[in-house]
Write an enzyme that holds these catalytic residues in place. Structure first.
Site, mmCIF file in Angstrom:
data_model
loop_
_atom_site.group_PDB
_atom_site.id
_atom_site.type_symbol
_atom_site.label_atom_id
_atom_site.label_comp_id
_atom_site.label_asym_id
_atom_site.label_seq_id
_atom_site.Cartn_x
_atom_site.Cartn_y
_atom_site.Cartn_z
ATOM 1 N N LYS A 151 0.823 -1.197 0.000
ATOM 2 C CA LYS A 151 0.000 0.000 0.000
ATOM 3 C C LYS A 151 0.865 1.259 0.000
ATOM 4 C CE LYS A 151 -3.992 -2.095 2.348
ATOM 5 N NZ LYS A 151 -4.989 -1.765 1.321
ATOM 6 N N GLU A 196 10.875 8.765 2.132
ATOM 7 C CA GLU A 196 12.322 8.649 1.971
ATOM 8 C C GLU A 196 12.781 7.203 2.096
ATOM 9 O OE1 GLU A 196 14.607 10.851 1.225
ATOM 10 O OE2 GLU A 196 13.330 12.641 1.173
ATOM 11 N N ARG A 245 9.989 -5.091 10.189
ATOM 12 C CA ARG A 245 10.528 -6.228 10.921
ATOM 13 C C ARG A 245 9.394 -6.971 11.620
ATOM 14 N NH1 ARG A 245 8.003 -5.409 14.880
ATOM 15 N NH2 ARG A 245 8.348 -3.858 16.511
ATOM 16 N N LYS A 271 8.519 -10.168 25.774
ATOM 17 C CA LYS A 271 7.413 -9.216 25.947
ATOM 18 C C LYS A 271 6.185 -9.906 26.533
ATOM 19 C CE LYS A 271 5.342 -5.174 23.976
ATOM 20 N NZ LYS A 271 5.501 -4.108 22.972
ATOM 21 N N ARG A 275 8.334 1.059 9.661
ATOM 22 C CA ARG A 275 8.758 2.427 9.930
ATOM 23 C C ARG A 275 8.843 3.180 8.607
ATOM 24 N NH1 ARG A 275 13.847 2.418 13.250
ATOM 25 N NH2 ARG A 275 12.319 1.815 14.825
ATOM 26 N N LYS A 303 7.390 12.720 23.740
ATOM 27 C CA LYS A 303 7.702 12.156 25.039
ATOM 28 C C LYS A 303 8.624 13.114 25.797
ATOM 29 C CE LYS A 303 7.230 7.265 23.804
ATOM 30 N NZ LYS A 303 7.886 5.929 23.829
ATOM 31 N N GLU A 338 2.046 -2.407 13.559
ATOM 32 C CA GLU A 338 2.363 -1.078 14.062
ATOM 33 C C GLU A 338 3.127 -0.318 12.986
ATOM 34 O OE1 GLU A 338 4.102 0.727 18.133
ATOM 35 O OE2 GLU A 338 5.614 -0.246 16.885
ATOM 36 N N ALA A 363 16.175 9.308 17.080
ATOM 37 C CA ALA A 363 15.722 8.086 17.753
ATOM 38 C C ALA A 363 16.785 6.991 17.679
ATOM 39 C CB ALA A 363 14.416 7.602 17.136
ATOM 40 N N HIS A 401 18.570 5.434 20.997
ATOM 41 C CA HIS A 401 18.530 3.993 21.260
ATOM 42 C C HIS A 401 19.922 3.447 21.544
ATOM 43 C CE1 HIS A 401 17.265 -0.193 20.942
ATOM 44 N NE2 HIS A 401 18.280 -0.386 20.132
#
Length: 234
Positions: A42, A60, A65, A75, A99, A134, A161, A173, A177
């Site tokens: 999409k 870009e 994953r 988790k 992402r 945040k 997600e 980010a 990390h």
């Protein structure tokens, strides 16, 4: 035979049972891989259509994953979710992740709106960390989407997600990390303050570059389509 210590005591599995468990897990994860393909397709269609019709590419880079078995188990245990596949499906919504890195903030919102407006996409949850970052300065638009996957056994709704962010947000980010990984999550206060300051600088850069882009292309012959405005409605 393999023996494993569980909450109920010592459990013994035959090779056939182990193979069956492996096959079930692979089939479970495969659904999420298919869900990623649907979302990526999409996004690819939107990118190509924008490029052809508007001579502009709002995307870009796209990366994706599926959580590894170890990461998923960690988790499940951390959240106290039951170990059966249906419980995991209902409670863990980021097994599959995409992402989308955009040039500008408005592209992130536009792409989300266009994706969410498609009639086979269901928006389950949105967290807008661009409008409300945040505390550490992290900015990104997170959306949990349900997309249909058609298997030989029938239709399955798969949650994916999708994160939308600019190049500057993505760079920040990634650095954040790495720093938190190096310090095992316990980052010195001075470095935390510098990260927040860097996030503010990245936001200013985003705004400045978007303004320059708008000035350069202000006389575009074919205007980009307006965002459908789905974000405010979810």
């Amino acid at each position: 035979m393999l023996s494993v210590i569980t909450d109920e005591g010592l459990a013994t599995f035959t090779p056939e049972q182990l193979r069956s468990m492996r096959d079930e897990f692979q089939q479970f994860v495969l659904q999420y891989q298919f869900g990623l393909r649907e979302i990526e397709t999409k996004l690819g269609i939107l990118r190509d259509e924008f490029q052809l019709t508007h001579d502009y590419n709002p995307i870009e880079h796209v990366s994706s994953r599926v959580k590894s078995a170890d990461s998923l188990v960690d988790k499940v245990l951390r959240k106290g979710v039951a170990g059966d596949f249906e419980s995991v499906r209902a409670n863990i919504t980021d097994i599959a992740g995409v992402r989308v890195t955009c040039s500008f903030v408005k592209d992130a919102y536009r792409l989300f709106d266009l994706l969410a407006a498609q009639d086979d996409i269901t928006v389950l949850e949105v967290k807008d960390y661009i409008a409300t970052p945040k505390r550490n300065g992290y900015k990104s638009l997170h959306a949990i989407l349900a997309v249909p996957v058609f298997l030989s056994t029938g239709r399955v709704a798969v949650t994916v997600e999708v994160q939308f962010r600019t190049i500057a947000m993505d760079f920040w980010a990634s650095l954040e990390h790495k720093i938190y990984y190096k310090y095992a999550g316990i980052v010195p206060d001075g470095l935390v303050a510098e990260l927040k300051d860097a996030a503010d600088s990245a936001a200013l850069l985003d705004a400045r570059m978007e303004r320059l882009h708008d000035e350069l292309h202000g006389s575009r012959a074919t205007p980009l389509p307006p965002a459908p405005g789905r974000l405010s409605a979810v």
